[in-house]
Design a protein around this motif. Sequence first.
Motif, PDB file in Angstrom:
ATOM      1  N   VAL A 144      19.700  39.872  36.409  1.00  0.00           N
ATOM      2  CA  VAL A 144      18.974  38.812  35.717  1.00  0.00           C
ATOM      3  C   VAL A 144      17.984  38.043  36.717  1.00  0.00           C
ATOM      4  O   VAL A 144      18.614  37.858  37.894  1.00  0.00           O
ATOM      5  N   GLN A 145      16.870  37.996  36.443  1.00  0.00           N
ATOM      6  CA  GLN A 145      16.057  37.063  37.336  1.00  0.00           C
ATOM      7  C   GLN A 145      15.465  35.993  36.280  1.00  0.00           C
ATOM      8  O   GLN A 145      14.846  36.053  35.181  1.00  0.00           O
ATOM      9  N   ALA A 146      16.061  34.740  36.531  1.00  0.00           N
ATOM     10  CA  ALA A 146      15.872  33.699  35.825  1.00  0.00           C
ATOM     11  C   ALA A 146      15.227  32.431  36.609  1.00  0.00           C
ATOM     12  O   ALA A 146      15.785  32.057  37.681  1.00  0.00           O
ATOM     13  N   THR A 147      14.033  32.148  36.269  1.00  0.00           N
ATOM     14  CA  THR A 147      13.178  31.245  37.268  1.00  0.00           C
ATOM     15  C   THR A 147      13.290  29.707  36.140  1.00  0.00           C
ATOM     16  O   THR A 147      12.430  29.805  35.189  1.00  0.00           O
ATOM     17  N   GLU A 148      13.674  28.744  36.578  1.00  0.00           N
ATOM     18  CA  GLU A 148      13.787  27.388  36.143  1.00  0.00           C
ATOM     19  C   GLU A 148      12.441  26.843  36.214  1.00  0.00           C
ATOM     20  O   GLU A 148      11.511  26.819  37.087  1.00  0.00           O
ATOM     21  N   LEU A 149      11.633  26.544  35.021  1.00  0.00           N
ATOM     22  CA  LEU A 149      10.236  25.900  34.614  1.00  0.00           C
ATOM     23  C   LEU A 149      10.189  24.530  35.011  1.00  0.00           C
ATOM     24  O   LEU A 149      11.179  23.688  34.586  1.00  0.00           O
ATOM     25  N   PRO A 150       9.205  24.028  35.644  1.00  0.00           N
ATOM     26  CA  PRO A 150       9.181  22.637  35.700  1.00  0.00           C
ATOM     27  C   PRO A 150       9.099  21.862  34.492  1.00  0.00           C
ATOM     28  O   PRO A 150       8.346  22.322  33.599  1.00  0.00           O
ATOM     29  N   LEU A 151       9.495  20.790  34.666  1.00  0.00           N
ATOM     30  CA  LEU A 151       9.130  19.713  33.257  1.00  0.00           C
ATOM     31  C   LEU A 151       7.765  19.419  32.911  1.00  0.00           C
ATOM     32  O   LEU A 151       7.373  19.374  31.729  1.00  0.00           O
ATOM     33  N   ASP A 152       7.034  19.285  33.848  1.00  0.00           N
ATOM     34  CA  ASP A 152       5.697  19.220  33.800  1.00  0.00           C
ATOM     35  C   ASP A 152       5.019  19.571  35.224  1.00  0.00           C
ATOM     36  O   ASP A 152       5.443  19.110  36.181  1.00  0.00           O
ATOM     37  N   GLU A 153       4.184  20.591  34.955  1.00  0.00           N
ATOM     38  CA  GLU A 153       3.477  21.124  36.150  1.00  0.00           C
ATOM     39  C   GLU A 153       2.773  20.102  36.858  1.00  0.00           C
ATOM     40  O   GLU A 153       2.354  20.211  38.155  1.00  0.00           O
TER      41      GLU A 153
END
Length: 471
Positions: A144-153
Amino acid sequence: MLLTLSTTHRPATDLGFLLHKNPARAQQVEVSTGTAHVFYPEATDERCTVALLLEVDPIALVRGKGDGEGFALGQYVNDRPYAASSLLAVALGKVFASARRGVSKERPELADTPLPLEVHLPALSCRGGAALAERFFAPLGWQVQATELPLDEQFPEWGAGRHVDLRLTGTHRVADAVNHLYVGLPVLDGAKHYWVSADEIDKLLRAGQGWLAAHPERELIAARYLAHQKRLTGTAMARLAEVDDAADLDDAVAEEPAEAPERPTPLAQLRQGAVLAALRSAGAHRVLDLGCGNGALLTALLAEPAFTEVVGVDVSTRALEVAARRLRLDRMPERQRARLTLLQSALTYTDARLAGYDAAVLMEVVEHLDPDRLPALEHAVFTAAAPATVLVTTPNVEHNVRYPALAAGGMRHRDHRFEWTRAEFAAWAQGVAGRRGYAVRFLGIGPDDPEVGPPTQLAVFTRTSAQEVAA
């Protein structure tokens, strides 16, 4: 919403046969919430990738829901068109329905073959972050490779949102991979876009067949998949705990010591003989086989005319189908067929159809339940059904040391939740008898080892009063 599934199996384009989607052309499938597009960004002998793109129709999402339900603007302005969720799971289930069943007319042997696979979900709604994705997929054999995405870049100081970029790699049957995703997407999202009713339990158990019962997060999975409805979750957990594989895996760990000079009578046969003898001794005529599994005991019960009514009960419809085939129900003489009934029922819930019988048998059943479900079984069997005689067999864990093939501390069956010592079994049985108005006596089944006792223990409960006794 976008999902891609890739393989490097050669020729990689065989993926099209397993998914029943031709790599040479794009396809569209109408679903309740929009249009699902299936196409192949790459299709060579070395690598093949299929993409499922769900084009969400926001009007279809709210059509028929009436006015004033929730935040009106939120019905149209949200992340649904972009982030994978239960919407994509429904599309996945419809578009790849044949793949989920593991059937392929053109490549039947390949459908049963684990292939190197890679799954990519560039935006997945995951209420629990990367850690939850790891907890769900890692026990299933995925890297598993899970990258949390920013709320707002544009504002990184706001931190991560509830979406992840998820990439899974592993070697699986395509059917298993699709079912993992079918269950996993709504579980990680933590919400469903449609009303969840009791038939969702069957959907969950069908998709989770072969892996969900042994998953360390099965309770969390059931709760989230069933929209945190406690009644539905409880039923699902009971069915998972009580499911009895059609194959008797108990035999796989060699229940007799390998060093025996001659092969003794199989323990399964000794168990059956002990149960039949106890039923005869009790003078029982109408008998319940609770947790009947594939019907081994039912066959023996029907062979004795003294048992005038035989009822096989199991939580698994699949097990009952196997039992019906084993008993050759369709070809059984009518007179004998009239003596037999097969019922689907969970043993941890009261069922009025089970009341009033002479005897009930729970042969190698209780150890398949989580310990916190035993009080529910106790009430359903000993108070609600209340047969005159109840027979319970279960492994004696002390005897496990006599099985060289069994690892230290291991259990005899992969679905066992516990295995009792003789003292633990006696304490439980005596407690039940005292609380429910029964007397109990104990018998050993199989060779009685002077140090560790017999391999199986049997409790014979005899009702002494019609009413439950206060604890």
